[in-house]
Design an enzyme around this catalytic site. Structure first.
Site, mmCIF file in Angstrom:
data_model
loop_
_atom_site.group_PDB
_atom_site.id
_atom_site.type_symbol
_atom_site.label_atom_id
_atom_site.label_comp_id
_atom_site.label_asym_id
_atom_site.label_seq_id
_atom_site.Cartn_x
_atom_site.Cartn_y
_atom_site.Cartn_z
ATOM 1 N N THR A 187 -14.087 -66.706 27.065
ATOM 2 C CA THR A 187 -13.842 -66.453 28.633
ATOM 3 C C THR A 187 -15.107 -65.780 28.851
ATOM 4 O O THR A 187 -16.103 -65.753 28.071
ATOM 5 C CB THR A 187 -12.977 -65.612 28.950
ATOM 6 O OG1 THR A 187 -13.034 -64.397 28.726
ATOM 7 C CG2 THR A 187 -11.460 -65.996 28.282
ATOM 8 N N CYS A 188 -15.481 -65.394 30.214
ATOM 9 C CA CYS A 188 -16.731 -64.884 30.636
ATOM 10 C C CYS A 188 -17.011 -63.309 30.034
ATOM 11 O O CYS A 188 -17.973 -63.308 30.097
ATOM 12 C CB CYS A 188 -16.538 -64.809 32.268
ATOM 13 S SG CYS A 188 -15.323 -63.875 32.736
ATOM 14 N N SER A 207 -9.076 -56.677 30.008
ATOM 15 C CA SER A 207 -9.955 -57.258 30.679
ATOM 16 C C SER A 207 -11.076 -56.437 31.481
ATOM 17 O O SER A 207 -10.722 -55.396 31.511
ATOM 18 C CB SER A 207 -9.287 -58.141 31.955
ATOM 19 O OG SER A 207 -8.474 -59.061 31.313
ATOM 20 N N GLN A 226 -6.202 -68.906 30.748
ATOM 21 C CA GLN A 226 -7.217 -69.151 29.915
ATOM 22 C C GLN A 226 -6.954 -69.109 28.319
ATOM 23 O O GLN A 226 -7.191 -70.016 27.579
ATOM 24 C CB GLN A 226 -8.623 -68.082 29.796
ATOM 25 C CG GLN A 226 -9.229 -68.409 31.411
ATOM 26 C CD GLN A 226 -10.246 -67.160 31.773
ATOM 27 O OE1 GLN A 226 -9.935 -65.928 30.871
ATOM 28 N NE2 GLN A 226 -11.089 -67.491 32.514
ATOM 29 N N GLY A 271 -14.796 -76.430 38.870
ATOM 30 C CA GLY A 271 -13.768 -75.977 37.813
ATOM 31 C C GLY A 271 -12.874 -75.178 38.397
ATOM 32 O O GLY A 271 -12.530 -74.864 39.355
ATOM 33 N N TYR A 303 -12.675 -71.759 38.417
ATOM 34 C CA TYR A 303 -13.069 -70.630 39.149
ATOM 35 C C TYR A 303 -13.222 -70.958 40.310
ATOM 36 O O TYR A 303 -13.113 -70.192 41.354
ATOM 37 C CB TYR A 303 -14.220 -69.859 38.446
ATOM 38 C CG TYR A 303 -13.747 -68.735 37.571
ATOM 39 C CD1 TYR A 303 -12.969 -67.826 37.941
ATOM 40 C CD2 TYR A 303 -14.319 -68.770 36.146
ATOM 41 C CE1 TYR A 303 -12.592 -66.765 37.248
ATOM 42 C CE2 TYR A 303 -13.790 -67.756 35.341
ATOM 43 C CZ TYR A 303 -13.022 -66.722 35.742
ATOM 44 O OH TYR A 303 -12.826 -65.682 35.158
ATOM 45 N N ALA A 304 -13.688 -72.275 40.611
ATOM 46 C CA ALA A 304 -14.212 -72.908 42.164
ATOM 47 C C ALA A 304 -13.104 -72.552 42.932
ATOM 48 O O ALA A 304 -13.310 -72.212 44.200
ATOM 49 C CB ALA A 304 -14.687 -73.954 41.815
#
Length: 465
Positions: A46-47, A111, A122, A193, A195-196
């Site tokens: 993930t980010c 997180s 995710q 995607g 998150y958009a």
């Protein structure tokens, strides 16, 4: 035995996490081919984290370090991050601690924004990708399915979901001090995607109505139609011009290169300035947002760029463009709010309880080979005695039934004790008893053991990090 190698926002730099995200797709397969004892691998990328969950099939007491080092080498090869740096950075969680760690991660407790909801999806997608690639295993399946169940329980029975906010919403909250009026803010959304959609929904909640979407993959038109917004053409001039018209640029793609950089912003401003001067082709829908020549020394337009991509979607050099402020993941996590203590405490209690239950089942299963060996030994003796009785002419069903009942009674206590000893982590006591009383020798696969250290590792634990 289950193993987790974890690089996350707590132990790794943003640059390392960015590099790890690039080669995440191929890492699982490389780890399985790197060591024969690794029977499964699921990668969660993930980010703000890169984690490899591994299923190691080794006999009880065998060190997992060779497999761990082989996995690290495979990650290094697929991502370009040196093995030495990975050994210094990665946290190693193994044994019973893996379940608690993954359950906490999936529930949003680890997180940047505690309680954020995207991570559960995710994690679920990571398992689906491992299934498609053929790298998962029965034990990893059980682990990840239980993690999803636990996260739902935490969300339904604690306030962590309400207390936590998504990364998108946190970024927009941080942007509020830079935005005069959301209703009159023109937004360029880069990406179509997962998150958009969340980003667009969060923008609309704030009152944003003027949104354009761009996708280098050509998916913008479809996304725009589905969400009733406008699409930006894929040619370079259209993108550049739109960057000049936007008050806010929000990027959230998974491409491995910069979509926005200083050159694009500067080119867009030049196009807009030429349009206002009446030179060249007109820029569509310039409107009042950029009514003065953008980039002029007299007044540089204020413009905010939010980069939620990993790897970075935006080149840091955009900060050198007059009037532009960049808000990226590295900056966002610095401003992450403190945990909501009560909700977090309740959530961690549920996570710990679920992890103990998961481990108890695993421990009981760990003695299954020994239990099967004992039952086989007893039933072989029973079948032999029944056969001898038949040869003596005793074919009574009552006799056979009585013998089988006796065998069941005799096995009841060892079965109960096997579960008790397994849950206590004292499998050796049961194995020693089998060997001493019946001469039955059983070698178990390892499920849980004492902590294992990576020389030089930043953090090593057999509990949740």
């Amino acid at each position: 035995m289950l193993i987790c190698l974890s690089a996350n926002h707590k132990n790794s730099s943003f640059d390392v996490l960015e590099k790890l995200s690039v080669g995440a797709d191929s890492a699982a397969g490389g780890m399985l081919t790197g060591h024969d004892a690794l029977s499964g691998a699921v990668v969660v990328a993930t980010c703000n984290r890169f984690e490899a969950y591994l299923d190691l099939d080794e006999p009880f007491g065998v060190s997992p370090l060779p497999a761990v080092y082989a996995a690290i080498d495979a990650v290094s090869e697929s991502t370009g991050v040196s093995a030495a740096l990975l050994r210094d950075t990665l946290d190693l969680v193994h044994g019973n601690g893996v379940a608690e760690h993954l359950f906490a991660v999936t529930s949003g407790l680890e997180s940047v924004v505690v309680g954020e909801g995207e991570i559960a999806g995710q994690v679920r997608r990571s398992l689906e990708e491992a299934r498609a690639a053929g790298t998962t295993s029965p034990e990893l399946e059980r682990l990840f399915q239980r993690a999803s169940q636990t996260s739902r329980g935490v969300k339904n029975h604690t306030g962590i979901g309400a207390a936590g906010r998504s990364l998108v919403r946190l970024a927009l909250e941080l942007a509020e001090s830079r935005v005069t009026d959301w209703a009159h803010t023109r937004v360029l959304l880069v990406g179509t995607g997962r998150y958009a959609g969340a980003s667009l929904a969060a923008l609309r909640e704030l009152g944003v109505t003027d949104v354009r979407v761009y996708s280098s993959s050509g998916r913008a038109e479809k996304f725009a139609v589905a969400h009733d917004i406008s699409a930006v053409s894929t040619d370079a001039d259209s993108l550049a011009a739109e960057t000049a018209l936007a008050d806010l640029i929000l990027t959230c793609t998974t491409v491995d290169h910069h979509v926005i950089d200083a050159g694009i912003l500067t080119a867009g401003r030049a196009l807009l300035a030429a349009t206002h001067a009446g030179v060249g082709a007109p820029v569509a829908e310039a409107g009042p947002v950029r009514s003065c020549p953008v980039g002029s020394e007299a007044e540089a337009a204020r413009q905010l760029v939010i980069d939620l991509g990993l790897p970075r979607n935006v080149d840091p050099d955009v900060s050198d463009v007059p009037g532009v402020e960049l808000l990226d993941l590295e900056t966002i996590r610095i401003h992450a709010p403190l945990e909501q203590l009560n909700a977090t405490s309740e959530a961690r209690e549920l996570v710990g309880r679920a992890a103990r239950k998961f481990s108890a089942v695993a421990e009981e299963q760990s003695l299954a080979p020994a239990v099967v060996a004992l039952r086989s030994h007893v039933f072989d003796i029973l079948d032999g005695e029944i056969e001898r009785a038949r040869r003596r002419g005793d074919t009574s069903e009552q006799t056979e039934s009585a013998l089988r009942h006796l065998a069941g009674v005799l096995l009841h206590t060892p079965m109960v004790r096997s579960r008790e000893l397994a849950r206590a982590g004292d499998q050796e006591a049961f194995l020693g008893g089998l060997d001493a009383l019946f001469g039955i020798e059983v070698t178990l696969p390892e499920t849980a053991a004492a902590p294992v250290g990576l020389p030089g590792a930043a953090g090593v634990s057999d509990t949740a990090s």
